[in-house]
Design a protein around this motif. Structure first.
Motif, PDB file in Angstrom:
ATOM      1  N   ALA A 110       0.640  -1.576  -0.149  1.00  0.00           N
ATOM      2  CA  ALA A 110       0.074  -0.011   0.120  1.00  0.00           C
ATOM      3  C   ALA A 110       0.707   1.381   0.199  1.00  0.00           C
ATOM      4  CB  ALA A 110      -1.066  -0.283   1.631  1.00  0.00           C
ATOM      5  N   ASP A 111       0.294   2.157  -0.040  1.00  0.00           N
ATOM      6  CA  ASP A 111       1.265   3.383   0.610  1.00  0.00           C
ATOM      7  C   ASP A 111       2.607   3.831   1.547  1.00  0.00           C
ATOM      8  OD1 ASP A 111      -0.231   4.662  -1.340  1.00  0.00           O
ATOM      9  OD2 ASP A 111      -1.811   5.952  -0.409  1.00  0.00           O
ATOM     10  N   LEU A 112       3.330   4.028   1.405  1.00  0.00           N
ATOM     11  CA  LEU A 112       4.734   4.072   1.711  1.00  0.00           C
ATOM     12  C   LEU A 112       4.478   5.151   2.584  1.00  0.00           C
ATOM     13  CD1 LEU A 112       7.652   2.588   3.175  1.00  0.00           C
ATOM     14  CD2 LEU A 112       8.493   3.741   1.352  1.00  0.00           C
ATOM     15  N   GLU A 113       4.063   5.173   4.090  1.00  0.00           N
ATOM     16  CA  GLU A 113       4.686   5.879   4.412  1.00  0.00           C
ATOM     17  C   GLU A 113       5.540   6.715   5.483  1.00  0.00           C
ATOM     18  OE1 GLU A 113       0.644   5.917   7.134  1.00  0.00           O
ATOM     19  OE2 GLU A 113      -1.234   5.877   5.090  1.00  0.00           O
ATOM     20  N   LEU A 114       5.867   7.380   5.499  1.00  0.00           N
ATOM     21  CA  LEU A 114       6.645   8.115   6.226  1.00  0.00           C
ATOM     22  C   LEU A 114       6.295   9.798   7.093  1.00  0.00           C
ATOM     23  CD1 LEU A 114      10.469   7.325   7.111  1.00  0.00           C
ATOM     24  CD2 LEU A 114      10.682   9.244   5.176  1.00  0.00           C
ATOM     25  N   ASP A 115       6.828   8.639   8.698  1.00  0.00           N
ATOM     26  CA  ASP A 115       6.794  10.322   9.472  1.00  0.00           C
ATOM     27  C   ASP A 115       8.168  10.627  10.504  1.00  0.00           C
ATOM     28  OD1 ASP A 115       5.913  12.227  11.274  1.00  0.00           O
ATOM     29  OD2 ASP A 115       3.950  10.891  12.257  1.00  0.00           O
ATOM     30  N   THR A 167      13.128  15.902   7.623  1.00  0.00           N
ATOM     31  CA  THR A 167      12.839  15.636   6.577  1.00  0.00           C
ATOM     32  C   THR A 167      13.471  14.382   6.639  1.00  0.00           C
ATOM     33  OG1 THR A 167      13.117  16.314   4.019  1.00  0.00           O
ATOM     34  CG2 THR A 167      15.016  17.061   5.724  1.00  0.00           C
ATOM     35  N   LEU A 168      12.949  13.779   5.147  1.00  0.00           N
ATOM     36  CA  LEU A 168      14.206  12.662   4.904  1.00  0.00           C
ATOM     37  C   LEU A 168      15.775  12.855   4.639  1.00  0.00           C
ATOM     38  CD1 LEU A 168      14.577   9.185   4.077  1.00  0.00           C
ATOM     39  CD2 LEU A 168      13.459   9.475   1.934  1.00  0.00           C
TER      40      LEU A 168
END
Length: 265
Positions: free
Chosen positions: A76-81, A87-88
């Motif tokens: 599914a969607d890859l979520e990054l909190d 930031t990444l």
């Protein structure tokens, strides 16, 4: 499978029998504990499923420190909190492009390129020797690794075929002006020559790496302006036709997914 120890023989001495009975009882109790521990799904204070080595399991609310992950598959969607003002960040930076299309350029009163047919249904600026244009200012992207050098390159296209029987050349100078916020504008020039081998066809896309521009200490929000000019060749015979310039590109190192705040990394 549960295995138990059983006594098959009694001895004439009651004391020995009692000792053996006690040993069997303790042994079986130990086996029961081992079997129960092997069947556990929670242990050592964990309230959820214990991660094993043989079956697929789901990790929830676990903290991984310095994991090595060879592949991420996201059904599914890859979520990054990243949290607030985060930031990444890439530990090893990659390259991206800041683009300066020539179609929006300003031309001088003299020595200007000709806006003419490029392919059947498109047009582009065509440069003879001494023609130049000024490109609108652009901003260093918020993903840029601040202070690193940038590399200037030109996307060009031959207007006519080279049938001369030898290499021909087209040379360009690119002036790069830049200024950080509250700083005085500075300017640097880089020059390179494009080799057009014999038998090169008309409308052949050529890439010319012009040079590296150092931007030490500069931050995102830095503004960059560019002038590009075709000058006389020095490597050999001047290319007989004009050169279409479709884009000036700036290769820049990328180390974050955007910036942590609106105006700062």
């Amino acid at each position: 499978m549960t295995v138990y120890v059983k006594k098959n023989q009694r001895f004439s001495d009651p004391a020995i029998d009692r000792q053996i009975d006690e040993l069997v009882r303790h042994t079986n109790a130990t086996l029961d504990s081992i079997n129960a521990h092997a069947a556990l799904t929670a242990a050592h204070g964990a309230t959820g499923a214990v991660v094993g080595t043989t079956n697929t399991q789901t990790l929830t609310n676990k903290t991984l420190t310095d994991p090595v992950i060879s592949k991420i598959v996201s059904p599914a969607d890859l979520e990054l909190d990243c949290g607030a003002n985060k930031t990444l960040k890439l530990l090893d930076s990659v390259w991206d492009d800041i683009q300066f299309p020539t179609s929006g350029a300003k031309v001088p009163a003299a020595n200007f390129p000709t806006w003419e047919t490029f392919t059947a249904n498109t047009s582009e600026y065509s440069f003879a020797v001494d023609d130049y244009i000024d490109l609108p200012a652009n901003e260093m992207a918020h993903w840029w690794k601040e202070g690193t050098d940038v590399r200037i390159h030109l996307h060009s296209t031959t207007k006519a075929a080279n049938v001369s029987g030898s290499n021909q050349y087209a040379k360009f100078t690119v002036w790069v002006s830049y200024a950080d916020v509250d700083a005085v504008w500075a300017e640097v020039a880089v020059t390179a020559e494009l080799t057009i081998p014999t038998a090169t066809e008309a409308l052949t896309h050529k890439l010319l790496s012009v040079g590296t521009v150092s931007l030490p200490g500069l931050k995102v929000e830095t503004q960059v302006k560019i002038r590009v000019k075709r000058i006389a060749a020095t490597g050999g015979t001047e290319y007989a036709g004009n050169i279409f310039l479709t884009q000036v590109g700036v290769h820049a190192e990328k180390d974050t997914m955007g910036s942590r705040t609106v105006g700062a990394k």
